[in-house]
Design a protein around this motif. Structure first.
Motif, PDB file in Angstrom:
ATOM      1  N   TRP A  48       0.836  -1.199   0.000  1.00  0.00           N
ATOM      2  CA  TRP A  48       0.000   0.000   0.000  1.00  0.00           C
ATOM      3  C   TRP A  48       0.869   1.247   0.000  1.00  0.00           C
ATOM      4  CZ3 TRP A  48      -5.202  -0.052  -0.443  1.00  0.00           C
ATOM      5  CH2 TRP A  48      -5.885   1.150  -0.257  1.00  0.00           C
ATOM      6  N   LYS A  49       0.514   2.248  -0.773  1.00  0.00           N
ATOM      7  CA  LYS A  49       1.225   3.527  -0.812  1.00  0.00           C
ATOM      8  C   LYS A  49       0.568   4.475   0.183  1.00  0.00           C
ATOM      9  CE  LYS A  49       3.840   2.399  -4.319  1.00  0.00           C
ATOM     10  NZ  LYS A  49       4.934   1.564  -3.986  1.00  0.00           N
ATOM     11  N   LEU A  50       1.230   4.730   1.292  1.00  0.00           N
ATOM     12  CA  LEU A  50       0.672   5.602   2.328  1.00  0.00           C
ATOM     13  C   LEU A  50       0.896   7.060   1.987  1.00  0.00           C
ATOM     14  CD1 LEU A  50       1.717   3.689   5.544  1.00  0.00           C
ATOM     15  CD2 LEU A  50      -0.609   4.158   4.769  1.00  0.00           C
ATOM     16  N   ARG A  51      -0.109   7.861   2.250  1.00  0.00           N
ATOM     17  CA  ARG A  51      -0.057   9.307   2.060  1.00  0.00           C
ATOM     18  C   ARG A  51      -0.843   9.960   3.184  1.00  0.00           C
ATOM     19  NH1 ARG A  51       2.915   7.928  -1.440  1.00  0.00           N
ATOM     20  NH2 ARG A  51       2.811   8.171  -3.684  1.00  0.00           N
ATOM     21  N   LEU A  52      -0.334  11.067   3.701  1.00  0.00           N
ATOM     22  CA  LEU A  52      -1.043  11.811   4.747  1.00  0.00           C
ATOM     23  C   LEU A  52      -2.434  12.196   4.262  1.00  0.00           C
ATOM     24  CD1 LEU A  52      -1.181  13.305   7.470  1.00  0.00           C
ATOM     25  CD2 LEU A  52      -0.111  15.250   6.338  1.00  0.00           C
ATOM     26  N   SER A  53      -2.538  12.645   3.028  1.00  0.00           N
ATOM     27  CA  SER A  53      -3.839  13.078   2.498  1.00  0.00           C
ATOM     28  C   SER A  53      -4.849  11.935   2.493  1.00  0.00           C
ATOM     29  CB  SER A  53      -3.681  13.658   1.094  1.00  0.00           C
ATOM     30  OG  SER A  53      -3.137  12.688   0.219  1.00  0.00           O
ATOM     31  N   HIS A  54      -4.411  10.726   2.181  1.00  0.00           N
ATOM     32  CA  HIS A  54      -5.310   9.569   2.180  1.00  0.00           C
ATOM     33  C   HIS A  54      -5.734   9.225   3.600  1.00  0.00           C
ATOM     34  CE1 HIS A  54      -5.999   5.162   2.514  1.00  0.00           C
ATOM     35  NE2 HIS A  54      -6.857   5.454   1.567  1.00  0.00           N
ATOM     36  N   LEU A  55      -4.781   9.189   4.523  1.00  0.00           N
ATOM     37  CA  LEU A  55      -5.113   8.840   5.906  1.00  0.00           C
ATOM     38  C   LEU A  55      -6.066   9.853   6.529  1.00  0.00           C
ATOM     39  CD1 LEU A  55      -1.675   7.661   7.328  1.00  0.00           C
ATOM     40  CD2 LEU A  55      -3.664   6.258   6.731  1.00  0.00           C
ATOM     41  N   SER A  56      -5.863  11.138   6.252  1.00  0.00           N
ATOM     42  CA  SER A  56      -6.699  12.164   6.869  1.00  0.00           C
ATOM     43  C   SER A  56      -8.122  12.153   6.336  1.00  0.00           C
ATOM     44  CB  SER A  56      -6.078  13.548   6.697  1.00  0.00           C
ATOM     45  OG  SER A  56      -6.008  13.898   5.340  1.00  0.00           O
TER      46      SER A  56
END
Length: 125
Positions: free
Chosen positions: A46-54
């Motif tokens: 999985w490609k983690l991104r702050l924008s996705h998590l938020s």
């Protein structure tokens, strides 16, 4: 007299197993624990991104709240975010190291949201 019932169902697929020490770690808030549990449930690639998590949860999970939770996880040793610079000094890669056991990585715990940046001129942090 009050009674407590904890009902668990047996599952064989699509679940995440966590150590109780992680769940009971008093150094991290409920918010940080929720973020960690969610991230640990994701596939390895999985490609983690702050924008996705938020944007993953609706209530109280804006960018700043998510960033604060990630900071807690970093300080407790569950998360390290590394940004690497290319030859021109621009960031070319971000690596998220996430573990269910604090101290599993051989890097310094993050002191900021994007620690361990690489100096392009020396190749050193």
């Amino acid at each position: 007299m009050d009674d407590t019932a904890i009902i668990r169902r047996r599952v064989r697929s699509n679940f995440t197993t966590l150590n109780n020490e992680l769940i009971r770690d008093r150094r991290i808030s409920w918010k940080a624990l929720g973020i960690l549990v969610f991230v640990l449930s994701l596939p390895d690639n999985w490609k983690l991104r702050l924008s996705h998590l938020s944007k993953e949860k609706e209530v109280g999970s804006g960018r700043d709240a998510t960033r604060a939770g990630l900071r807690e996880l970093g300080q407790a040793g569950y998360l390290c975010i590394q940004r690497e610079r290319g030859e021109c000094g621009k960031f070319v890669r971000t690596s998220w190291l996430v573990t269910d056991r604090p101290g599993d990585f051989d890097v310094d715990p993050p002191g900021s949201d994007f620690p361990n940046t690489v100096d392009p001129s020396s190749g050193k942090s």
